[in-house]
Enzyme design. Structure first.
Site, mmCIF file in Angstrom:
data_model
loop_
_atom_site.group_PDB
_atom_site.id
_atom_site.type_symbol
_atom_site.label_atom_id
_atom_site.label_comp_id
_atom_site.label_asym_id
_atom_site.label_seq_id
_atom_site.Cartn_x
_atom_site.Cartn_y
_atom_site.Cartn_z
ATOM 1 N N HIS A 258 0.744 -1.374 -0.050
ATOM 2 C CA HIS A 258 0.218 -0.023 -0.320
ATOM 3 C C HIS A 258 0.626 0.906 0.029
ATOM 4 C CE1 HIS A 258 -3.552 -2.248 0.374
ATOM 5 N NE2 HIS A 258 -3.439 -2.517 2.203
ATOM 6 N N ASP B 174 -2.083 -10.704 -2.131
ATOM 7 C CA ASP B 174 -2.938 -10.404 -1.374
ATOM 8 C C ASP B 174 -4.385 -9.702 -1.030
ATOM 9 O OD1 ASP B 174 -1.908 -8.836 1.705
ATOM 10 O OD2 ASP B 174 -3.643 -7.994 1.140
ATOM 11 N N HIS C 196 -5.998 -7.873 -0.190
ATOM 12 C CA HIS C 196 -6.329 -6.188 -0.737
ATOM 13 C C HIS C 196 -4.997 -5.569 -1.288
ATOM 14 C CE1 HIS C 196 -7.093 -6.429 3.604
ATOM 15 N NE2 HIS C 196 -7.416 -5.766 3.197
ATOM 16 N N ASP D 248 -4.167 -13.305 3.344
ATOM 17 C CA ASP D 248 -5.178 -12.754 4.032
ATOM 18 C C ASP D 248 -6.925 -12.970 3.343
ATOM 19 O OD1 ASP D 248 -4.609 -10.690 1.985
ATOM 20 O OD2 ASP D 248 -4.106 -9.226 3.381
HETATM 21 ZN ZN LIG Z 1 -3.810 -7.564 2.922
#
Ligand SMILES: [Zn+2]
Length: 305
Positions: free
Chosen positions: A123, A160, A162, A243
């Protein structure tokens, strides 16, 4: 050749405070599970990334924030992202692990390597720490492969749950880097729509809450893996977040550990075809300790064979 696993005790010292999902126990769970399962891993101490390596993708302002603030106690850079007295060293070792792993595989020492590090990185943008991430280790590693080793095509594979908004933003105008991500939508950080294509080098695939193994594997098999095949990268970098596992408290994609073994095997096949087997994987998210242990074992088992 034993699989190199780059890590550093400083990665455990980044202190996000009580109740934070991105906690030191995550990395400890990964290390403990790998040590319990495998007796032939080549554990290596991650070096610090240099300023020059970081400045290939990050602003001087972000380096100043992460490295020079040196708070006496925890401070929040945003509601999710914490800087503790130990964080500068953690961030340097995390990015340094990814760079060292790239050096290792490009020197031909081994074909694959894993980085067991935290905080995560995908991120973090050029100028902003966010979403638990301080420096973007995978992005630093990709830039190192381009600028230091002279590679012309690097694929970053981000599974991931996200979207790696930071990695995408850093490379969206860089045709030498391909970025591919599967991620739950809607979910933080609300980027990664399939129409975000960069200069044709970005490929985003949205997963629905409850997607499950079948949809996840079909997404990779039918859309993302063929794009890697077409790009023919000289190196694969993996943002390995676990995740999307069904136990994870932050998302609902409902994968099992074997899904990560399957995808890792597919990525290795592509690496063998195009990249002399060269694949470097860097730990990103994953917030259930049991799932983290099981998934990292499944992933590393497929990296070491
Ligand atoms: Zn994540």
């Amino acid at each position: 050749m034993p699989l190199p696993v780059f890590t550093h005790p400083a990665c455990l010292a980044h202190d996000t405070g009580p109740g934070h999902a991105e906690r030191p126990q995550r990395l400890q769970a990964v290390v403990d599970a790998l040590r319990a399962q495998f007796d032939d891993l080549d554990w290596r101490e991650a070096p610090r990334a240099t300023r020059g390596q970081l400045l290939r993708v990050h602003s001087g302002e972000l380096l100043h924030t992460v490295l020079e603030t040196r708070p006496a106690e925890r401070i929040h850079l945003d509601p999710d992202t914490v800087l503790s007295p130990e964080s500068a060293e953690s961030a340097l070792r995390t990015a340094g692990a990814a760079v060292a792993a790239v050096d290792c595989v490009l020197a031909g020492e081994t074909r694959t390597a894993f980085c067991a590090v935290r905080p995560p990185g995908h991120h973090a943008t050029a100028s902003q720490a966010m979403g638990f991430c301080l420096f973007n280790g995978v992005a630093v590693a990709a830039a190192h492969a381009l600028e230091h080793h002279g590679l012309a095509r690097v694929s970053i594979v981000d599974f991931d749950v996200h979207h790696g908004n930071g990695t995408q933003a850093i490379f969206q105008s860089e045709p030498r880097v391909q970025y591919l991500s599967s991620h739950q939508m809607p979910l933080y950080p609300d980027t990664g729509h399939p129409d975000e294509r960069g200069v044709g080098n970005i490929l985003n695939a949205a997963l629905a809450p409850g997607e499950g193994s079948e949809g996840f594997r079909a997404t990779w098999r039918d859309r993302l893996l063929p794009a890697i095949e077409a790009f023919a990268p000289q190196l694969l970098l993996v943002s390995a977040g676990f995740d999307a596992h069904w136990r994870d408290p932050l998302a609902q994609v409902q994968l099992v550990a074997d899904d990560y073994a399957w995808l890792t095997g597919e990525l290795r096949t592509l690496a063998e075809t195009h990249a002399q087997g060269r694949l470097v994987s860097v730990l990103e998210g994953g917030y259930d300790l049991q799932a983290l242990g099981e998934c990292s074992v499944a992933h590393v088992a497929a990296l070491r064979t």
